[in-house]
Motif scaffolding. Structure first.
Motif, PDB file in Angstrom:
ATOM      1  N   THR A  74       0.756  -1.032  -0.104  1.00 40.90           N
ATOM      2  CA  THR A  74       0.262  -0.247  -0.042  1.00 40.90           C
ATOM      3  C   THR A  74       0.662   1.282   0.077  1.00 40.90           C
ATOM      4  O   THR A  74       1.852   1.416   0.215  1.00 40.90           O
ATOM      5  N   THR A  95      -6.159   1.532  -6.373  1.00 41.67           N
ATOM      6  CA  THR A  95      -4.866   1.216  -7.485  1.00 41.67           C
ATOM      7  C   THR A  95      -4.899   1.067  -9.081  1.00 41.67           C
ATOM      8  O   THR A  95      -4.268   1.166  -9.170  1.00 41.67           O
ATOM      9  N   LYS A 131       2.022   3.147  -8.236  1.00 42.09           N
ATOM     10  CA  LYS A 131       0.673   2.655  -8.952  1.00 42.09           C
ATOM     11  C   LYS A 131       1.065   1.896  -9.811  1.00 42.09           C
ATOM     12  O   LYS A 131       0.254   0.832 -10.019  1.00 42.09           O
ATOM     13  N   ILE A 181       1.826  -1.923  -7.888  1.00 35.69           N
ATOM     14  CA  ILE A 181       0.713  -2.020  -6.977  1.00 35.69           C
ATOM     15  C   ILE A 181      -0.496  -3.001  -7.867  1.00 35.69           C
ATOM     16  O   ILE A 181      -1.103  -3.585  -7.196  1.00 35.69           O
ATOM     17  N   HIS A 182      -1.082  -1.805  -9.125  1.00 34.14           N
ATOM     18  CA  HIS A 182      -1.747  -2.134  -9.665  1.00 34.14           C
ATOM     19  C   HIS A 182      -1.493  -4.061 -10.368  1.00 34.14           C
ATOM     20  O   HIS A 182      -2.324  -4.308 -10.828  1.00 34.14           O
ATOM     21  N   ARG A 209       1.055  -7.015  -7.390  1.00 34.16           N
ATOM     22  CA  ARG A 209       0.479  -7.510  -6.475  1.00 34.16           C
ATOM     23  C   ARG A 209       0.988  -9.128  -6.016  1.00 34.16           C
ATOM     24  O   ARG A 209       0.518 -10.180  -6.812  1.00 34.16           O
TER      25      ARG A 209
END
Length: 208
Positions: free
Chosen positions: A2, A136, A189, A192-193, A196
């Motif tokens: 996060t 996200t 970003k 994370i998108h 993960r």
């Protein structure tokens, strides 16, 4: 993963934050996470990369294929490809493609939220989350550089085209280069998108 102060500190290369004057970089990044609309772009009159195509740049000149009509239409988009992979000076046996995602006005997205039946407070909460980079799949682009209003990038809406076709196109024009803080927020970003690792899926084969 996060977006948090601790995630920034452990993920950013040490050389960027080791010197006292570089501590400002972390503060700038944290300000973006807290919803600041300032600090995303290099000022156009002092942009040393004005003629280069870098990851995170916004350009006109992209062509988006429309499946429903079988035609292409011009769009403004943000470059998702790694800068080195599309650099013209790096020879490639297989001609590269540039991967991009269109930029969309935030006001249009808000209108879609309302048309879906969300109340004004619900829309406001979603917009606040987008501006704090908490969603996200969306990257927030505040008004600035050559953007006359706030925009977003939907990281689910990904396209590609031959880099040579884009690079030699007559409508090619740069709208901004992300600052150091803006670029690292963008890469966070993307990571994370798309990457993960804690997806809570046990991929080990079943015991016989």
């Amino acid at each position: 993963m996060t977006l948090s102060d601790d995630a920034f500190k452990v993920s950013i290369p040490y050389y960027l934050v080791s010197a006292p004057e570089q501590k400002a970089f972390l503060r700038e990044l944290e300000a973006l996470r807290n919803g600041s609309a300032k600090g995303y772009y290099i000022a156009p009159n002092s942009d040393p990369f004005a003629s280069e195509v870098l990851q995170g740049d916004c350009w006109s000149g992209f062509q988006l294929f429309v499946f429903s009509s079988g035609t292409a239409r011009p769009v403004r988009g943000i470059v998702l490809s790694n800068s080195c992979d599309i650099a013209p000076e790096n020879g490639r046996t297989i001609p590269p493609k540039v991967v991009f995602a269109p930029v969309v006005k935030l006001s249009q997205l808000a209108a879609r939220f309302k048309s879906a039946g969300l109340s004004d407070p619900q829309v406001d909460a979603k917009i606040k989350a987008i501006k704090s980079q908490e969603v996200t799949s969306l990257f927030y682009l505040p008004q600035g550089a050559s953007l006359s209003e706030d925009y977003v990038v939907n990281l689910d809406d990904v396209h590609s085209m031959p880099f040579d076709a884009f690079n030699t196109g007559s409508t090619k024009a740069k709208h901004f280069t992300l600052s150091m803080a803006g670029f690292y927020m963008f890469v966070f970003k993307l990571s994370i998108h798309f990457c993960r690792l804690h997806e809570n899926v046990d991929r080990r084969p079943k015991a016989a």
